[in-house]
Write an enzyme that holds these catalytic residues in place. Structure first.
Site, short mmCIF file in Angstrom:
data_model
loop_
_atom_site.label_atom_id
_atom_site.label_comp_id
_atom_site.label_asym_id
_atom_site.label_seq_id
_atom_site.Cartn_x
_atom_site.Cartn_y
_atom_site.Cartn_z
N GLU A 87 -1.80 -15.93 5.49
CA GLU A 87 -3.00 -15.71 4.25
C GLU A 87 -3.29 -17.35 4.03
O GLU A 87 -3.58 -17.27 3.04
CB GLU A 87 -2.37 -15.09 3.31
CG GLU A 87 -2.27 -13.24 3.62
CD GLU A 87 -2.09 -12.49 2.28
OE1 GLU A 87 -3.17 -11.52 2.19
OE2 GLU A 87 -1.12 -12.66 1.61
N GLY B 103 0.79 -1.10 0.03
CA GLY B 103 -0.01 0.05 0.13
C GLY B 103 0.65 1.30 0.00
O GLY B 103 0.39 2.12 -0.62
N SER C 70 9.30 -16.18 1.43
CA SER C 70 7.96 -16.14 1.20
C SER C 70 7.32 -15.26 2.13
O SER C 70 7.54 -15.17 3.47
CB SER C 70 7.07 -17.39 0.82
OG SER C 70 7.13 -17.94 1.95
N LYS D 184 -1.49 -16.98 -10.17
CA LYS D 184 -0.79 -16.65 -9.12
C LYS D 184 -1.10 -17.52 -7.84
O LYS D 184 -0.22 -17.80 -7.17
CB LYS D 184 -0.75 -15.15 -8.73
CG LYS D 184 -0.04 -14.51 -8.06
CD LYS D 184 0.23 -13.19 -7.98
CE LYS D 184 1.20 -12.47 -7.13
NZ LYS D 184 1.29 -11.13 -6.67
N ASN E 97 4.15 -21.34 -0.78
CA ASN E 97 4.11 -20.39 0.34
C ASN E 97 3.91 -21.27 1.82
O ASN E 97 4.79 -21.02 2.75
CB ASN E 97 2.75 -19.52 0.45
CG ASN E 97 3.10 -18.13 -0.45
OD1 ASN E 97 3.89 -18.17 -1.31
ND2 ASN E 97 2.31 -17.20 -0.20
#
Ligand code: NAD
Length: 310
Positions: free
Chosen positions: A268, A12, A255, A185, A193
């Protein structure tokens, strides 16, 4: 176009800084007081290959009092998407939309629940960044950003957003089949990951042992079956080869999931391997490997007490 970036962490802040440098009207919003205070007092320190640059950036703690915007770029981690989407909905002016370039599957759908699918732009970015501390980030990978509408045809608004990001130095194209790229992706993240987080390996190390190559292939092959059942055409021919190639190309990287585990932050996993499990359930595809990887990462999160409810 007036903009707010909700979630001014690594990505961001990067997007906010590039847009601000290009003279766009952008405010970055975060809930981390030290970070916002540092950006407000000294500017954002943006580490580039050529050295550090200080970027003056409008930063606020929370969205209270912000004037309506035309575009919200939502860059929180998946665990905070719902909360950020509620803030985004309250901030959108008439005709306003939300863009998510978050990793994983399901963020755009959560945002759509609050703002409507026709007002969501979704995509992927090959840009990368690392948060070094309050008010400091490092720009990592560079590459194209692809965007498209979650529901409905791409339109002039999409083209305007892509042109604005490109002009700001973040090359962006409008993509007719954005779902294929998001899944492309997702499959890569599914292979890299969780395994790097569980085994504490850098990405490239996954390609160095027969055992880790096999684990990666098992997770990816399952994800590909789920993608096929969902009617998704992946943007590459040989998924296992592709994921191994990405692991090697980003060999020295930790990662984001490994970084989260090492920091004791929520990961995540729910929108990566966990999303393969959920989609597999919905579509009748068995996903024992991804279910196991998901549960192992969640058990790791529990050990450090860092698991957050969605
Ligand atoms: P980050 O953890 O660096 O930043 C997230 C920020 O969101 C934090 O500063 C946090 O304080 C803030 N936040 C949390 N809840 C909030 C709320 N309710 N309102 C406002 N701010 C809130 O994460 P990141 O690395 O920038 O990643 C963001 C997303 O982009 C993730 O989905 C990630 O997978 C994806 N992504 C990251 C990279 C990368 O290189 N870092 C690359 C591509 C995609």
């Amino acid at each position: 176009m007036k903009m707010a970036v909700i979630g001014a962490g690594a990505m961001g802040s990067l997007f906010g800084a590039y847009l601000a440098k290009a003279g766009e009207a952008v405010t970055v919003v975060d809930i981390w007081p030290d970070h916002v205070a540092a950006i407000r007092s000294q500017g954002l320190v943006l580490g580039e290959e050529t050295g550090d640059e200080v970027v003056r950036l409008d930063a606020v703690l929370g969205t209270d009092g912000l004037a309506p915007v035309d575009l919200v770029i939502l860059f929180v981690k998946a665990t905070a998407t719902r909360q950020a989407a509620i803030a985004a909905a309250a901030l959108l002016g008439p005709g306003g939309r939300v863009l998510t370039l978050q990793n994983g599957l399901g963020n755009a759908e959560v945002i759509a629940e609050t703002v409507g699918g026709e007002n969501v732009l979704v995509g992927t970015t090959a840009q990368g960044a690392t948060l070094l501390g309050p008010g400091r980030i490092r720009h990592g990978g560079r590459g194209e950003t692809h965007i498209g509408r979650l529901s409905g045809d791409n339109d002039a608004f999409c083209a305007q957003v892509a042109a604005m990001l490109s002009k700001a130095g973040l090359p962006t194209v409008v993509e007719p089949d954005v779902r294929s790229l998001v899944w492309g992706k997702l499959v890569i993240n599914t292979g890299i990951n969780a395994l790097t987080a569980l085994l504490r390996l850098r990405n490239g190390q996954l390609a160095e042992q027969a055992e880790t190559r096999q684990l990666l292939a098992l997770a990816v092959e399952e994800a590909v079956l789920v993608a096929r059942a969902a009617g998704v055409q992946l943007p590459y021919e040989d998924p296992v080869e592709k994921v191994l190639a990405v692991a090697v190309a980003t060999g020295q990287n930790q990662s984001s999931m490994l970084q989260d585990v090492l920091r004791g932050s929520p990961t995540e996993i729910a929108v990566i391997n966990g999303a393969i499990v959920r989609e597999g359930e919905r579509l009748g595809v068995a996903t024992p490997v991804n279910r196991t990887l998901t549960l192992l990462v969640q058990a790791l999160e529990n050990q450090s007490g860092n698991r957050k409810a969605e």
